[in-house]
Scaffold this motif. Structure first.
Motif, PDB file in Angstrom:
ATOM      1  N   GLN A  48      26.443  48.874  57.895  1.00 27.09           N
ATOM      2  CA  GLN A  48      27.447  47.801  59.154  1.00 27.09           C
ATOM      3  C   GLN A  48      28.806  49.543  58.608  1.00 27.09           C
ATOM      4  O   GLN A  48      29.619  48.885  58.101  1.00 27.09           O
ATOM      5  N   PRO A  49      28.636  50.459  59.402  1.00 25.23           N
ATOM      6  CA  PRO A  49      29.850  51.741  59.109  1.00 25.23           C
ATOM      7  C   PRO A  49      30.664  50.549  60.179  1.00 25.23           C
ATOM      8  O   PRO A  49      30.380  49.875  61.009  1.00 25.23           O
ATOM      9  N   ARG A  50      32.273  51.362  59.782  1.00 33.36           N
ATOM     10  CA  ARG A  50      32.925  51.195  60.704  1.00 33.36           C
ATOM     11  C   ARG A  50      33.503  52.362  61.326  1.00 33.36           C
ATOM     12  O   ARG A  50      34.937  52.131  61.880  1.00 33.36           O
ATOM     13  N   ASP A  51      32.910  53.379  61.328  1.00 36.76           N
ATOM     14  CA  ASP A  51      33.355  54.590  62.138  1.00 36.76           C
ATOM     15  C   ASP A  51      32.449  54.605  63.869  1.00 36.76           C
ATOM     16  O   ASP A  51      33.041  55.384  64.497  1.00 36.76           O
ATOM     17  N   GLY A  52      32.178  53.905  64.333  1.00 39.23           N
ATOM     18  CA  GLY A  52      31.819  53.736  65.725  1.00 39.23           C
ATOM     19  C   GLY A  52      30.284  54.216  65.895  1.00 39.23           C
ATOM     20  O   GLY A  52      29.794  54.580  66.683  1.00 39.23           O
ATOM     21  N   SER A  53      29.733  54.999  64.726  1.00 38.16           N
ATOM     22  CA  SER A  53      28.417  55.313  64.876  1.00 38.16           C
ATOM     23  C   SER A  53      27.572  54.602  63.524  1.00 38.16           C
ATOM     24  O   SER A  53      27.852  53.982  62.446  1.00 38.16           O
ATOM     25  N   PRO A  54      26.048  53.842  64.429  1.00 33.70           N
ATOM     26  CA  PRO A  54      25.306  53.094  63.533  1.00 33.70           C
ATOM     27  C   PRO A  54      24.687  53.795  61.638  1.00 33.70           C
ATOM     28  O   PRO A  54      24.103  52.918  61.487  1.00 33.70           O
ATOM     29  N   LEU A  55      25.016  54.607  62.237  1.00 30.95           N
ATOM     30  CA  LEU A  55      24.231  55.481  60.923  1.00 30.95           C
ATOM     31  C   LEU A  55      24.098  55.170  59.604  1.00 30.95           C
ATOM     32  O   LEU A  55      26.004  54.982  59.249  1.00 30.95           O
ATOM     33  N   ALA A  56      23.402  54.588  58.164  1.00 29.90           N
ATOM     34  CA  ALA A  56      24.164  54.286  56.786  1.00 29.90           C
ATOM     35  C   ALA A  56      24.647  55.281  56.585  1.00 29.90           C
ATOM     36  O   ALA A  56      24.191  56.435  56.702  1.00 29.90           O
ATOM     37  N   MET A  57      25.356  55.195  55.670  1.00 29.45           N
ATOM     38  CA  MET A  57      26.111  56.218  54.629  1.00 29.45           C
ATOM     39  C   MET A  57      25.696  56.391  53.232  1.00 29.45           C
ATOM     40  O   MET A  57      25.768  55.101  52.732  1.00 29.45           O
ATOM     41  N   TYR A  58      25.490  57.509  52.801  1.00 31.05           N
ATOM     42  CA  TYR A  58      25.271  57.698  51.008  1.00 31.05           C
ATOM     43  C   TYR A  58      26.271  58.785  50.946  1.00 31.05           C
ATOM     44  O   TYR A  58      26.204  59.850  51.692  1.00 31.05           O
ATOM     45  N   ALA A  59      26.000  59.291  49.108  1.00 33.46           N
ATOM     46  CA  ALA A  59      26.687  60.305  49.223  1.00 33.46           C
ATOM     47  C   ALA A  59      25.466  60.553  47.412  1.00 33.46           C
ATOM     48  O   ALA A  59      25.290  59.992  46.852  1.00 33.46           O
ATOM     49  N   LEU A  60      25.293  62.140  47.607  1.00 36.54           N
ATOM     50  CA  LEU A  60      24.517  62.780  46.130  1.00 36.54           C
ATOM     51  C   LEU A  60      25.704  64.027  45.311  1.00 36.54           C
ATOM     52  O   LEU A  60      26.183  64.272  46.646  1.00 36.54           O
TER      53      LEU A  60
END
Length: 101
Positions: A48-60
């Motif tokens: 459920q990103p909210r920036d117009g891209s359906p890509l999932a997000m994470y960080a390391l």
């Protein structure tokens, strides 16, 4: 400080007598976080990103090298949207996934 479940990826820093900086993020590009600054990273959400891209997000984050790496990855967001519809949940939840908003 790391913050999750916020649907956006952002990185802010500040130091003594320095205004807050909003850093430009490029997923996949490592960023060294200087120990001389205070940092706040919002790492995004798995869906459920909210920036117009359906890509999932994470960080390391590597605690030894102080390197932070934001990531974006594909997932079957259309299948997830269909599951929302099949479950009888509100239609706008499925539409949100499809639009990345």
């Amino acid at each position: 400080v790391f913050v999750g479940h916020v649907h956006h990826q952002t990185l802010f820093s500040t130091a003594l007598d320095v205004p807050i900086e909003n850093h430009d993020l490029r997923p996949g590009t490592p960023m060294v976080l200087s120990p001389q600054k205070h940092w706040v990273a919002t790492v995004g959400s798995a869906g459920q990103p909210r920036d117009g891209s359906p890509l999932a997000m994470y960080a390391l984050y590597d605690t030894e090298t102080h390197v932070l790496n934001f990531q974006r990855v594909k997932y079957d967001h259309l299948l997830a949207a269909d599951a929302i519809r099949q479950a009888g949940l509100p239609i706008w939840l499925a539409q949100r996934l499809e639009a990345g908003r």
